[in-house]
Design an enzyme around this catalytic site. Structure first.
Site, PDB file in Angstrom:
ATOM      1  N   GLY A   1       0.794  -1.230   0.000  1.00 17.05           N
ATOM      2  CA  GLY A   1       0.000   0.000   0.000  1.00 17.05           C
ATOM      3  C   GLY A   1       0.821   1.271   0.000  1.00 17.05           C
TER       4      GLY A   1
ATOM      5  CG  ASN B   1       1.859   3.175  -5.594  1.00 14.40           C
ATOM      6  OD1 ASN B   1       2.346   4.142  -6.148  1.00 14.40           O
ATOM      7  ND2 ASN B   1       2.402   1.978  -5.642  1.00 14.40           N
TER       8      ASN B   1
ATOM      9  CG  MET C   1      -1.234  -7.859  -6.671  1.00  8.07           C
ATOM     10  SD  MET C   1      -0.439  -6.778  -7.889  1.00  8.07           S
ATOM     11  CE  MET C   1       0.896  -7.803  -8.394  1.00  8.07           C
TER      12      MET C   1
ATOM     13  CB  ILE D   1      -7.087  -9.829 -14.448  1.00  5.82           C
ATOM     14  CG1 ILE D   1      -5.563  -9.852 -14.596  1.00  5.82           C
ATOM     15  CG2 ILE D   1      -7.749  -9.343 -15.739  1.00  5.82           C
ATOM     16  CD1 ILE D   1      -5.049 -10.890 -15.579  1.00  5.82           C
TER      17      ILE D   1
ATOM     18  CG  ASN E   1      -3.810  -0.692 -13.412  1.00  5.18           C
ATOM     19  OD1 ASN E   1      -3.733  -1.016 -12.233  1.00  5.18           O
ATOM     20  ND2 ASN E   1      -3.069  -1.255 -14.371  1.00  5.18           N
TER      21      ASN E   1
ATOM     22  CG  HIS F   1       1.533  -1.928 -15.546  1.00  8.73           C
ATOM     23  ND1 HIS F   1       1.452  -3.083 -14.790  1.00  8.73           N
ATOM     24  CD2 HIS F   1       2.325  -2.220 -16.610  1.00  8.73           C
ATOM     25  CE1 HIS F   1       2.187  -4.025 -15.364  1.00  8.73           C
ATOM     26  NE2 HIS F   1       2.713  -3.535 -16.477  1.00  8.73           N
TER      27      HIS F   1
ATOM     28  CG  ASP G   1      -1.092  -4.377 -16.438  1.00 11.36           C
ATOM     29  OD1 ASP G   1      -0.464  -5.415 -16.207  1.00 11.36           O
ATOM     30  OD2 ASP G   1      -1.804  -3.794 -15.595  1.00 11.36           O
TER      31      ASP G   1
ATOM     32  CD  GLU H   1       4.821   1.800  -8.927  1.00  7.61           C
ATOM     33  OE1 GLU H   1       5.042   1.578  -7.728  1.00  7.61           O
ATOM     34  OE2 GLU H   1       4.373   0.956  -9.704  1.00  7.61           O
TER      35      GLU H   1
HETATM   36  C1  GRF Z   1       3.258  -1.296  -7.470  1.00 10.88           C
HETATM   37  O1  GRF Z   1       4.510  -1.468  -8.134  1.00 10.88           O
HETATM   38  C2  GRF Z   1       2.153  -1.313  -8.498  1.00 10.88           C
HETATM   39  O2  GRF Z   1       2.473  -0.634  -9.688  1.00 10.88           O
HETATM   40  C3  GRF Z   1       2.038  -2.786  -8.752  1.00 10.88           C
HETATM   41  O3  GRF Z   1       2.126  -3.371  -7.461  1.00 10.88           O
HETATM   42  C4  GRF Z   1       2.918  -2.527  -6.643  1.00 10.88           C
HETATM   43  C5  GRF Z   1       2.071  -2.153  -5.458  1.00 10.88           C
HETATM   44  O4  GRF Z   1       2.858  -1.522  -4.545  1.00 10.88           O
HETATM   45  N1  GRF Z   1       0.816  -3.113  -9.410  1.00 10.88           N
HETATM   46  P1  GRF Z   1       2.153  -0.906  -3.227  1.00 10.88           P
HETATM   47  O5  GRF Z   1       1.261  -2.003  -2.653  1.00 10.88           O
HETATM   48  O6  GRF Z   1       1.362   0.275  -3.654  1.00 10.88           O
HETATM   49  O7  GRF Z   1       3.325  -0.565  -2.348  1.00 10.88           O
END
Ligand code: GRF
Length: 199
Positions: free
Chosen positions: A13, A15, A95, A97, A112, A114, A155, A184
């Site tokens: 988490g 992000n 994670m 689809i 999304n 990616h 993606d 990101e």
């Molecule tokens: C990130 O690299 C995202 O792009 C990918 O999974 C990772 C998730 O990281 N889909 P976090 O859980 O947000 O740290």
């Protein structure tokens, strides 16, 4: 009126944390109305709870065990998320689809993140795939993108923002991964700002 964000996660988490921090710092005119995880022990749920955001857990396993389909899982997930009337549904490390059973409930509102450039390295191992392609001399850099998810293509979709990320010969996979996550965090917040301002 702050934009209402539903954020779907599966793991750490970081992000999600970038979104929560940007909101708290008034860099993002939004509120996180719900954080949904498919994994009970996702640290992102802890991050959400600390920020006072509602959390929900929606595991896939019981559906498989009951012989229920992936579409039923996705349809129930959509009903759960709709309870919070989000303006945007953000897949931040989600994670699974998603099928149209979910996507069609939020047309052009699913976003999304990616860790690859458009058209490169789809799937769950994009950073490692880029690292290995660099070692083979096939690419000189990689990147991150934020895109809309209008359909079941994995993606791919209308690109909102991208950022290139350099790879160095001295990089380990961990060093590249850290650099990608830093990018990101910044790109996701900027992309969401752009979507919210344009809405
Ligand atoms: C990130 O690299 C995202 O792009 C990918 O999974 C990772 C998730 O990281 N889909 P976090 O859980 O947000 O740290």
């Amino acid at each position: 009126m702050p934009a209402r964000l539903a954020v779907l996660i599966s793991g750490n988490g970081s992000n999600l944390q970038a979104i929560l921090d940007a909101i708290r710092l008034r860099m993002l005119d939004a509120e996180t109305v719900v954080v949904v995880s498919n994994r009970k022990n996702a640290f992102g749920l802890e991050r959400a709870a600390r920020a006072g955001a509602p959390t929900r857990y929606h595991p896939l396993k019981p559906y498989g065990e009951a012989g229920r389909s992936r579409e039923e899982y996705d349809a129930d997930l959509a009903e759960l998320v709709k309870e919070y009337a989000p303006d945007w549904v953000v897949l931040a490390g989600w994670m699974h689809i998603l099928s149209n059973a979910f996507l069609q409930q939020f047309p052009y509102r699913v976003v999304n993140l990616h860790p690859a450039l458009p058209g490169q390295f789809p799937g769950a191992h994009a950073i490692q795939d880029a690292f290995e392609a660099f070692q083979r001399g096939e690419i000189k850099q990689t990147g991150v993108m934020v895109h809309l998810v209008p359909d079941e293509q994995v993606d791919r979709g209308p690109v909102i923002a991208t950022a290139e990320v350099p790879i160095y010969k001295s990089d380990t996979l961990e060093m590249l991964t850290n650099r990608m996550h830093q990018t990101e965090h910044r790109l996701l917040v900027n992309a969401l700002q752009r979507l919210i301002e344009g809405d």
